[in-house]
Design an enzyme around this catalytic site. Structure first.
Site, PDB file in Angstrom:
ATOM      1  N   ARG A   2       0.839  -1.193   0.000  1.00 29.79           N
ATOM      2  CA  ARG A   2       0.000   0.000   0.000  1.00 29.79           C
ATOM      3  C   ARG A   2       0.881   1.253   0.000  1.00 29.79           C
ATOM      4  NH1 ARG A   2      -4.702   1.959   4.231  1.00 29.79           N
ATOM      5  NH2 ARG A   2      -5.398   3.691   2.938  1.00 29.79           N
ATOM      6  N   HIS A   3       0.468   2.233  -0.761  1.00 33.11           N
ATOM      7  CA  HIS A   3       1.168   3.502  -0.918  1.00 33.11           C
ATOM      8  C   HIS A   3       1.414   4.206   0.429  1.00 33.11           C
ATOM      9  CE1 HIS A   3      -2.530   5.697  -0.049  1.00 33.11           C
ATOM     10  NE2 HIS A   3      -3.143   4.802  -0.807  1.00 33.11           N
ATOM     11  N   ALA A   4       2.243   5.255   0.394  1.00 31.30           N
ATOM     12  CA  ALA A   4       2.512   6.076   1.578  1.00 31.30           C
ATOM     13  C   ALA A   4       1.237   6.783   2.040  1.00 31.30           C
ATOM     14  CB  ALA A   4       3.604   7.103   1.259  1.00 31.30           C
ATOM     15  N   LYS A   5       1.190   7.093   3.311  1.00 30.91           N
ATOM     16  CA  LYS A   5       0.012   7.739   3.915  1.00 30.91           C
ATOM     17  C   LYS A   5      -0.159   9.160   3.395  1.00 30.91           C
ATOM     18  CE  LYS A   5      -1.138   6.713   8.085  1.00 30.91           C
ATOM     19  NZ  LYS A   5      -1.273   6.560   9.542  1.00 30.91           N
ATOM     20  N   THR A   6      -1.379   9.472   2.964  1.00 34.16           N
ATOM     21  CA  THR A   6      -1.692  10.786   2.407  1.00 34.16           C
ATOM     22  C   THR A   6      -2.360  11.682   3.448  1.00 34.16           C
ATOM     23  OG1 THR A   6      -3.910  10.183   1.687  1.00 34.16           O
ATOM     24  CG2 THR A   6      -2.098   9.729   0.139  1.00 34.16           C
ATOM     25  N   VAL A   7      -2.518  12.941   3.089  1.00 34.01           N
ATOM     26  CA  VAL A   7      -3.226  13.890   3.958  1.00 34.01           C
ATOM     27  C   VAL A   7      -4.650  13.386   4.225  1.00 34.01           C
ATOM     28  CG1 VAL A   7      -4.159  16.244   4.090  1.00 34.01           C
ATOM     29  CG2 VAL A   7      -1.812  15.867   3.263  1.00 34.01           C
ATOM     30  N   ARG A  52      -0.833   9.140  -5.810  1.00 40.42           N
ATOM     31  CA  ARG A  52      -0.240   8.712  -4.533  1.00 40.42           C
ATOM     32  C   ARG A  52       0.551   7.418  -4.670  1.00 40.42           C
ATOM     33  NH1 ARG A  52      -5.931   8.225  -4.145  1.00 40.42           N
ATOM     34  NH2 ARG A  52      -6.717   6.188  -3.493  1.00 40.42           N
ATOM     35  N   GLU A  77      -7.553   2.075  -7.166  1.00 45.70           N
ATOM     36  CA  GLU A  77      -8.481   1.917  -6.050  1.00 45.70           C
ATOM     37  C   GLU A  77      -9.922   1.870  -6.556  1.00 45.70           C
ATOM     38  OE1 GLU A  77      -9.569   0.728  -3.327  1.00 45.70           O
ATOM     39  OE2 GLU A  77      -8.305   1.874  -1.935  1.00 45.70           O
TER      40      GLU A  77
END
Length: 184
Positions: A2-7, A52, A77
């Site tokens: 899973r991608h890096a955490k977004t805002v 992202r 997604e």
């Protein structure tokens, strides 16, 4: 992975196919997760087409010494329609939905939400095309990982969470199987 955490992840907002920035702190945490994969024979990096994931895949490629990232639309997604950008409380208030999670069939009553069976079909067809690509790292989304997990385990287990930076390690030998979940 899973991608890096977004805002939006930090704010507890549903993203779906929308994107938001990735804070520097989240990128540093993601870099640490990627360093775990150094020396693990990663030969290729693939990403969903969403920003992202591409940004996260670019970080991974830099650390792992891979010079090309291929985007794969089938690993995007789930399109969450009019619930995108909203918190669970906002969704409850606006749409009257209480059973809110990525694999929920209840959210399909919200306009423009991609039906779960269609989403799962897309993800699994894309995964099937990867059966001969040993050493691939796919940077994707929690919903994609959930679709794969639910399909391969035959369950709808909601307590297994695929947080940002988690890895769902898969192996193919005639069929796909989950060999490990890294990050729990």
């Amino acid at each position: 992975m899973r991608h890096a955490k977004t805002v939006m992840n930090i704010e507890g907002r549903w993203q779906g196919i929308n994107d938001s920035d990735i804070p520097e702190e989240s990128l540093r945490h993601f870099e640490e997760r990627i360093r775990f994969l150094a020396g693990k024979n990663i030969k290729a990096i693939y990403s969903s087409c969403l920003v992202r994931s591409i940004k996260s895949a670019t970080v991974a490629a830099s650390i792992l010494g891979i010079d090309h990232i291929e985007t794969v639309r089938g690993f995007n997604e789930r399109d969450l329609g009019l619930m995108e950008g909203k918190t669970n409380d906002e969704i409850r208030e606006k749409f009257g939905i209480t059973d809110i999670y990525i694999a929920s069939r209840a959210i399909e009553s919200i306009p423009m939400v991609e039906p779960w069976p269609k989403f799962v079909g897309r993800v699994m067809a894309t995964l099937q095309a990867f059966s001969g690509r040993d050493g691939s790292l796919v940077i994707t989304h929690g919903g994609v990982m959930r679709a794969i997990y639910n399909t391969l385990t035959g369950s709808n287990e909601r307590r297994v969470i695929f947080d940002n930076g988690y890895i769902l390690k898969l192996e193919f030998s005639g069929s796909w199987r989950i060999s490990e979940i890294i990050g729990q």
